[in-house]
Design an enzyme around this catalytic site. Structure first.
Site, short mmCIF file in Angstrom:
data_model
loop_
_atom_site.label_atom_id
_atom_site.label_comp_id
_atom_site.label_asym_id
_atom_site.label_seq_id
_atom_site.Cartn_x
_atom_site.Cartn_y
_atom_site.Cartn_z
CE LYS A 257 -4.46 -1.49 1.53
NZ LYS A 257 -5.58 -1.34 2.42
CE LYS B 21 -5.61 -8.04 -1.40
NZ LYS B 21 -5.45 -7.92 0.00
CE LYS C 46 -13.02 -4.22 1.46
NZ LYS C 46 -13.95 -4.75 2.39
P1 TYM Z 1 -10.62 -6.84 4.29
O1 TYM Z 1 -11.72 -5.90 4.62
O2 TYM Z 1 -9.66 -6.45 3.23
O3 TYM Z 1 -11.20 -8.25 3.91
C1 TYM Z 1 -12.14 -8.95 4.71
C2 TYM Z 1 -11.88 -10.45 4.63
O4 TYM Z 1 -11.95 -10.88 3.26
C3 TYM Z 1 -10.75 -11.58 2.91
N1 TYM Z 1 -10.43 -11.32 1.49
C4 TYM Z 1 -10.19 -12.26 0.58
N2 TYM Z 1 -10.18 -13.60 0.65
C5 TYM Z 1 -9.92 -14.28 -0.48
N3 TYM Z 1 -9.65 -13.69 -1.69
C6 TYM Z 1 -9.66 -12.34 -1.81
N4 TYM Z 1 -9.42 -11.75 -2.98
C7 TYM Z 1 -9.93 -11.56 -0.64
N5 TYM Z 1 -10.00 -10.22 -0.40
C8 TYM Z 1 -10.30 -10.09 0.91
C9 TYM Z 1 -9.68 -11.03 3.85
O5 TYM Z 1 -8.61 -11.93 4.02
C10 TYM Z 1 -10.46 -10.81 5.12
O6 TYM Z 1 -10.55 -12.01 5.87
N6 TYM Z 1 -7.42 -5.95 8.04
C11 TYM Z 1 -8.61 -6.69 7.66
C12 TYM Z 1 -9.80 -6.44 8.56
C13 TYM Z 1 -9.51 -6.69 10.00
C14 TYM Z 1 -9.43 -7.95 10.64
C15 TYM Z 1 -9.16 -7.66 12.00
C16 TYM Z 1 -9.53 -9.28 10.19
C17 TYM Z 1 -9.32 -5.71 10.93
N7 TYM Z 1 -9.11 -6.33 12.14
C18 TYM Z 1 -9.00 -8.69 12.94
C19 TYM Z 1 -9.39 -10.29 11.16
C20 TYM Z 1 -9.12 -10.00 12.50
C21 TYM Z 1 -9.01 -6.29 6.24
O7 TYM Z 1 -8.71 -5.21 5.79
O8 TYM Z 1 -9.80 -7.22 5.60
#
Ligand code: TYM
Length: 343
Positions: free
Chosen positions: A114, A205, A208
């Site tokens: 990022k 990947k 969004k």
């Molecule tokens: P975020 O909002 O980017 O994504 C949410 C969840 O979706 C999964 N994910 C994917 N899995 C498979 N293929 C993809 N292309 C893909 N894109 C997203 C992510 O792995 C995630 O599980 N930092 C985290 C949010 C967070 C969090 C936490 C997660 C904040 N605190 C504590 C677990 C525990 C995030 O930005 O996920």
């Protein structure tokens, strides 16, 4: 068992989120029964680490709550909330900041991706983001954290922070009867859908933040849009192979087969047993139909729920009250372990 996970409420919920994480959240909620609890939250505090529009963040938080309920998160059984209503997350982050090391954070691939070449211009929050993520799970003594592959490294960091904090500030005594302050959480990553890739580029990947909406399938896409996106998805001119080895150098084909297998809850081998030798002209319409079948009912529930902001506000307020109750004891122990006096 304590299951804890989060999602950023920026942009739409897409197929990668659903197959990589949310479907597992629902399965864990449904399987858990009386053996534990699930806490699922909207990571709105994480969302301010990047430039954002406050009105969009507020609307996005409620929309993501609607999306999770539409996917099957039951706010009576699971604790569904947004971080901003549970100040203990931010408080614990600060307490853990004394334990997290600069070098650990510097190694985070998400930070490197990022920030790119402009590290100096990034917010401090983008750099310390994984410490907040550690606080999110350690606050609740999480045992299991269902996430996609891209969050595994952040979870390993949470374990490292917990381990160092426990060692430094709550070492078990000789008989080993002093409980550590934090539980070390395990990441739960679905083997078949850990990394869903962009429909335009099989090496990135699905995300969004991708500029092209054609790169992802959104929960809010209607059937025509889904069929169009699948039809336009990048592929190669070869027919599908009969064995998975034949997908090795074909990232776009591998991604579409992976998505099909995940939706059908089967293996890539089984998909190729049916479609091996066929061209994408035959495979893509079947894949599009599978998506519409899975996402159509979710999108219909989402559209019904998202306008009802009073109900969504009430769900989040109730979830936050339950989360705060659970957060207080661990936070108090962390203050105490650090020698901080709190009146
Ligand atoms: P975020 O909002 O980017 O994504 C949410 C969840 O979706 C999964 N994910 C994917 N899995 C498979 N293929 C993809 N292309 C893909 N894109 C997203 C992510 O792995 C995630 O599980 N930092 C985290 C949010 C967070 C969090 C936490 C997660 C904040 N605190 C504590 C677990 C525990 C995030 O930005 O996920």
């Amino acid at each position: 068992m304590r299951v804890v996970s989060g999602i950023q409420p920026t942009g739409n919920l897409h197929l990668g989120n659903y197959l990589g994480a949310i479907r597992n959240w629902v399965a864990m909620q449904d399987d858990l029964g009386d053996d534990g609890e699930c806490l699922y939250f909207l990571a709105d505090l994480h969302a301010i680490s990047m430039p954002h529009d406050p009105a969009e963040l507020r609307a996005g938080t409620l929309e993501m709550a609607a999306a999770l309920v539409a996917c099957g998160i039951d706010p009576d059984r699971s604790i569904l909330f947004n971080q901003a209503q549970v100040p203990q997350h931010a408080e614990l982050q600060w307490l853990l900041s004394g334990t997290a090391r600069m070098g650990w954070l510097n190694r985070m691939t998400q930070w490197k991706d990022k920030a790119g070449k402009n590290r100096e211009g990034q917010s401090v929050a983008l750099f310390s983001y994984p410490v907040l993520q550690a606080a999110d799970v350690l606050l609740y003594q999480a045992t299991h954290v269902p996430v996609g592959d891209d969050q595994k490294q952040h979870l390993e960091l949470a374990r490292d922070i917990a381990q160092k904090f426990n060692n430094d500030f709550a070492p078990s005594n000789e008989v080993g009867d002093e409980a550590p302050v934090f539980t070390l959480p395990d990441a739960i990553v679905p083997p078949e859908a850990a990394r869903i890739m962009s429909l335009r580029d099989g090496s990135r990947k699905m995300s969004k933040s991708d500029d092209s909406d054609m790169s992802r399938i959104n929960l809010s896409d209607d059937a025509d849009t889904i069929m169009k996106k699948v039809k336009k998805a990048k592929t190669d001119p070869e027919p599908l192979p009969s064995e998975t080895d034949g997908l090795a150098e074909r990232p776009e084909a591998l991604n579409l087969v992976t998505i099909y297998a995940a939706l059908a809850q089967t293996s890539a081998e089984a998909v190729l047993a049916d479609f091996g030798g066929e061209g994408f002209g035959k495979f893509k319409p079947s894949l599009g139909e599978m998506m519409v079948e899975t996402l159509g009912p979710i999108a219909a529930r989402f559209n019904e729920l998202k306008a009802d902001t009073d109900t969504l506000d009430a769900i989040l307020a109730k979830g936050a009250a339950r989360a705060r109750e659970r957060a207080v004891p661990t936070l108090a122990r962390a203050y105490e372990a650090l020698g901080l006096v709190r009146g």
